[in-house]
Design a protein around this motif. Structure first.
Motif, short mmCIF file in Angstrom:
data_model
loop_
_atom_site.label_atom_id
_atom_site.label_comp_id
_atom_site.label_asym_id
_atom_site.label_seq_id
_atom_site.Cartn_x
_atom_site.Cartn_y
_atom_site.Cartn_z
N SER A 19 16.46 31.05 30.44
CA SER A 19 15.64 32.11 29.84
C SER A 19 15.41 31.82 28.36
O SER A 19 14.38 32.17 27.80
CB SER A 19 16.31 33.47 30.03
N THR B 80 12.27 32.06 25.84
CA THR B 80 12.36 32.84 24.61
C THR B 80 11.78 32.05 23.44
O THR B 80 11.13 32.61 22.55
CB THR B 80 13.82 33.24 24.34
N VAL C 30 7.99 34.93 33.71
CA VAL C 30 8.95 34.37 34.67
C VAL C 30 8.50 32.97 35.06
O VAL C 30 7.36 32.77 35.48
CB VAL C 30 9.05 35.26 35.93
N SER D 214 19.70 34.71 24.67
CA SER D 214 18.27 35.03 24.62
C SER D 214 18.05 36.39 23.99
O SER D 214 17.16 36.58 23.14
CB SER D 214 17.68 35.01 26.03
N CYS E 143 19.97 42.49 28.97
CA CYS E 143 20.11 41.32 29.83
C CYS E 143 21.01 41.73 30.99
O CYS E 143 21.44 42.88 31.07
CB CYS E 143 20.72 40.15 29.07
N ASP F 162 23.21 32.30 28.35
CA ASP F 162 21.75 32.36 28.41
C ASP F 162 21.27 33.80 28.26
O ASP F 162 20.33 34.07 27.51
CB ASP F 162 21.26 31.76 29.73
N THR G 104 13.52 36.50 41.37
CA THR G 104 12.96 37.64 40.64
C THR G 104 12.17 38.52 41.62
O THR G 104 11.30 38.03 42.33
CB THR G 104 12.05 37.13 39.50
N PHE H 101 16.27 40.17 29.61
CA PHE H 101 16.41 38.72 29.77
C PHE H 101 17.32 38.34 30.94
O PHE H 101 18.37 38.96 31.16
CB PHE H 101 17.01 38.12 28.50
N ASP H 102 16.89 37.33 31.67
CA ASP H 102 17.76 36.64 32.64
C ASP H 102 18.16 37.53 33.82
O ASP H 102 19.19 37.27 34.45
CB ASP H 102 19.01 36.10 31.92
N VAL I 283 11.84 38.60 30.93
CA VAL I 283 11.82 37.16 30.64
C VAL I 283 12.92 36.53 31.48
O VAL I 283 14.10 36.80 31.27
CB VAL I 283 12.06 36.89 29.13
N ASP I 284 12.52 35.70 32.45
CA ASP I 284 13.52 35.25 33.42
C ASP I 284 13.12 33.93 34.05
O ASP I 284 11.94 33.56 34.08
CB ASP I 284 13.69 36.33 34.50
N HIS I 285 14.12 33.25 34.61
CA HIS I 285 13.85 31.98 35.30
C HIS I 285 14.51 31.93 36.68
O HIS I 285 14.67 30.83 37.23
CB HIS I 285 14.30 30.80 34.43
#
Ligand code: AMP
Ligand code: MN
Ligand code: MN
Length: 322
Positions: free
Chosen positions: A136, A140, A129, A36, A25, A32, A119, A89-90, A113-115
């Motif tokens: 995140s 997950t 995403v 995650s 991460c 987060d 990105t 992650f994140d 895996v991200d929000h």
């Protein structure tokens, strides 16, 4: 939505087919990011898989997250140099991984895996995403469901910590009905919410109070810009006997000034001034951070900049003037 389902399935297939999982991460992980990463690792182990978690230097788990099951953690120099499957992650860009960016570059497959809205898209083979996701950890949960892996109490504690952290205890605009339904599922898995609340929001080392006091003394309000800003130096931490990982919450003490729509906290780290930006909503601080090679969200973002403190504040002012 269809695209997200497709990428979740691709990610689940890659994870299910991997020999072992190397999970990471962003540096200076928050609830987060680490929640995650640990959540996936614990679920993988329960499913009989091999999984380790690490993050780039400084390798220090914030005291506020030490209540999570950190047994999958290894220091970055023990992380697989060329993983079979690396899940990140994140973090929206490779530079957010610190030295583990090299491990990602050498990995057979990288799943992101991200929000974050920033990105980059220039890193990762499979992107899960969704900038509309609250955390995140929310993605997950969807990933674990796609894998068919169980979310037991220890996993749920990690993932609920991610959601609680990134929604500001369910108060930010990202807090949808769906977020609450996911949170309720995690609670039903047996998580004690008061453990998360106590650890993450109600517990700091005593030295934090001293650093907060120094930081608040220095706070400056610029009413024309609606900006409140302050700074923290290494010497402040040394005097109080705390580390950078202990003072992540400082920005929350600064940003509550009613007169300010934007708060900026400058931290004088060895990499330069690490700037945390927060907005009440009208101003998109994510764009301001992106313009300085950082990133984040509309309401919370950051960037790093070397040089004099005054020049950093000037850069923030220039960003606010647009
Ligand atoms: P922080 O102020 O460190 O809590 O970060 C606020 C948000 O901005 C988080 O979503 C971070 O992931 C993101 N962020 C902070 N610093 C950076 C950076 N240098 N580059 C990209 N994103 C960042
Ligand atoms: Mn984060
Ligand atoms: Mn996040």
């Amino acid at each position: 939505m269809k695209d997200l389902q497709r990428s979740l399935q691709k990610a689940a297939d890659a994870i299910a087919g991997a020999d072992s999982l190397a999970i990471s991460c962003h540096v200076s992980p928050d609830g987060d990011a680490l929640g995650s990463a640990l959540g996936l690792a614990l679920a993988a182990r329960h499913a009989g898989r091999t999984a380790v978690v690490s993050f780039g230097s400084p390798f220090r788990v914030p005291g506020s997250l030490a209540f999570l099951d950190t047994s999958p953690l290894v220091p970055p120099d023990e992380f697989p140099a060329a993983p079979d499957c690396m899940v990140v992650f994140d973090a929206g860009s490779a530079d957010r991984l610190g030295e583990l960016a090299a491990n990602a570059a050498a990995s057979r497959v990288v799943i992101v895996v991200d929000h974050h809205k920033s990105t980059s898209g220039d890193f990762g083979d499979i992107l899960v995403v969704d900038p509309s996701a609250a955390a995140s950890a929310q993605l997950t949960v969807a990933l674990l469901d796609t894998l068919g892996w169980e979310i037991d109490e220890s996993v749920a504690r990690c993932l609920l910590t991610g959601i609680v952290t990134d929604t500001g205890r369910f108060q930010y605009s990202v807090t949808t009905g769906e977020v609450m339904r996911i949170a309720s599922r995690l609670l039903d898995a047996g998580v004690h919410p008061e453990e998360i609340g106590q650890a993450v929001f109600e517990s700091v080392p005593f030295g934090y109070l001293k650093v907060a006091s120094t930081m608040l003394q220095r706070a400056t309000l610029e009413t024309d810009l609606g900006l409140v800003w302050s700074w923290v130096e290494q010497g402040d931490l040394d005097a109080a006997g705390v580390a950078w990982a202990d003072v992540d919450g400082l920005i929350d003490d600064l940003r509550i000034a009613r007169e300010a729509g934007v708060a900026a906290l400058l931290k004088d780290t060895t990499q330069g001034w690490k700037v945390s930006l927060r907005s009440r909503g009208a101003v998109d601080v994510g764009s301001i951070a992106e313009a300085r090679a950082g990133g984040g969200h509309h309401n919370a973002a950051g960037f790093t900049m070397p040089g004099e403190r005054a020049a950093v504040v000037d850069a923030i002012r220039a960003g606010l003037r647009g």
